[in-house]
Scaffold this motif. Structure first.
Motif, short mmCIF file in Angstrom:
data_model
loop_
_atom_site.label_atom_id
_atom_site.label_comp_id
_atom_site.label_asym_id
_atom_site.label_seq_id
_atom_site.Cartn_x
_atom_site.Cartn_y
_atom_site.Cartn_z
N GLY A 278 0.78 -1.23 0.00
CA GLY A 278 0.00 0.00 0.00
C GLY A 278 0.81 1.28 0.00
O GLY A 278 0.25 2.36 -0.10
N GLN A 279 2.13 1.15 0.11
CA GLN A 279 2.99 2.33 0.13
C GLN A 279 3.62 2.54 -1.24
O GLN A 279 4.01 1.59 -1.92
N ASN A 280 3.75 3.81 -1.61
CA ASN A 280 4.54 4.14 -2.80
C ASN A 280 6.01 4.21 -2.39
O ASN A 280 6.34 4.54 -1.25
N ARG B 149 12.65 -4.22 -15.16
CA ARG B 149 12.32 -5.08 -14.02
C ARG B 149 12.79 -6.49 -14.35
O ARG B 149 12.62 -6.96 -15.49
N GLN B 150 13.38 -7.18 -13.35
CA GLN B 150 13.79 -8.56 -13.54
C GLN B 150 13.23 -9.40 -12.40
O GLN B 150 13.45 -9.10 -11.23
N GLN C 109 0.76 -1.23 -8.27
CA GLN C 109 1.54 -2.33 -8.83
C GLN C 109 1.25 -3.58 -8.01
O GLN C 109 1.55 -3.64 -6.82
N LYS C 110 0.69 -4.58 -8.65
CA LYS C 110 0.18 -5.74 -7.92
C LYS C 110 1.26 -6.61 -7.32
O LYS C 110 1.07 -7.23 -6.27
N ASN C 111 2.37 -6.73 -7.97
CA ASN C 111 3.43 -7.62 -7.50
C ASN C 111 4.77 -6.91 -7.65
O ASN C 111 5.54 -7.23 -8.56
N PRO C 112 5.08 -5.97 -6.79
CA PRO C 112 6.25 -5.12 -6.98
C PRO C 112 7.59 -5.74 -6.57
O PRO C 112 8.63 -5.19 -6.91
N LEU D 71 13.86 -4.68 -4.51
CA LEU D 71 12.70 -4.22 -3.76
C LEU D 71 11.93 -5.42 -3.25
O LEU D 71 11.61 -6.34 -4.00
N THR D 72 11.62 -5.38 -1.97
CA THR D 72 10.82 -6.43 -1.34
C THR D 72 9.62 -5.80 -0.66
O THR D 72 9.78 -4.87 0.15
#
Lengths: 113, 108
Positions: free
Chosen positions: A16-18, A36-37, A82-85, A110-111
């Motif tokens: 929920g955070q940007n 993105r990888q 973004q659903k799966n960042p 990013l996790t």
């Protein structure tokens, strides 16, 4: 030394955070890119910019935003849409978009917790 | 967009062996590049080779643009050559497409 820097190296965020990923280059390159990888996969283009104050969507732009206010900087914001960042994010630059060799920064992992 | 197919997906070699990695494109591409991704994720530029042949030490690459493929040759492989090798190209200015990579493992 000339090169591309990305920060931070590791980033954790709550759902929920940007979050904004930094990419800076001092190579005087006109074009910059974000990829993105995901594990075991190739790179996918998120956004690219061939010149200051202009950028185009890549193949997976949904849930991301960028700005290109300065030649040397191309920050990427991963929004809550973004659903799966969770992924490895790589920034690149080239002398002139479309006709030159791309060089990459070290990446940001990013996790989302 | 274009499709990029890399083969083989995985390759296991004994140290000292030679290998050939292939990259096929579904359409003509500009700015074809080969990269090696190290264990920390950094992409190392190997070749920028829109056409022709280039060599750099034990590595060489050939691109046949008219037939939409490129080859990366690794001779006398070493354990430090292990990692993932990617090719990439674009048809429109700036919009690059990467293959899924070839994972190379070189055993001592």
């Amino acid at each position: 030394d000339g090169g591309i820097t990305q920060s931070p190296k590791y980033l954790f965020r709550k759902e929920g955070q940007n979050v904004t990923l930094s990419c800076e280059q001092n190579l005087n390159h006109d074009a910059m890119y974000w990829y993105r990888q995901d594990p075991g996969q190739g790179l996918r283009l998120i956004y690219y910019s061939q010149i200051v104050n202009d950028f185009q969507k890549g193949d997976i732009a949904e849930g991301y935003s960028v700005s290109r206010e300065k030649k040397e900087s191309f920050p990427l914001t991963v929004t809550s849409a973004q659903k799966n960042p969770t992924a490895f994010y790589l920034c690149a630059s080239s002398i002139q978009g479309g006709y030159n060799e791309q060089f990459f920064g070290p990446g940001t992992r990013l996790t989302v917790l | 967009g274009i499709q990029v197919e890399q083969s083989p997906p995985d390759l296991i070699l004994q140290e000292g062996a030679n290998s050939t990695l292939r990259c096929n494109f579904s359409d003509s591409v500009n700015n074809l590049q080969w990269f090696h991704q190290n264990p920390w994720g950094q992409l190392i530029n190997l070749f920028y080779i829109p056409s022709g042949t280039k060599q750099n030490g034990r590595l060489s690459a050939t691109t046949v643009a008219t037939e939409r493929y490129s080859l990366l040759y690794i001779s006398s492989s070493q354990t430090t050559d292990s990692g993932v090798y990617f090719c990439a190209g674009d048809t429109n200015a700036g919009k690059s497409t990467f293959g899924d990579g070839t994972t190379l493992t070189v055993k001592p």
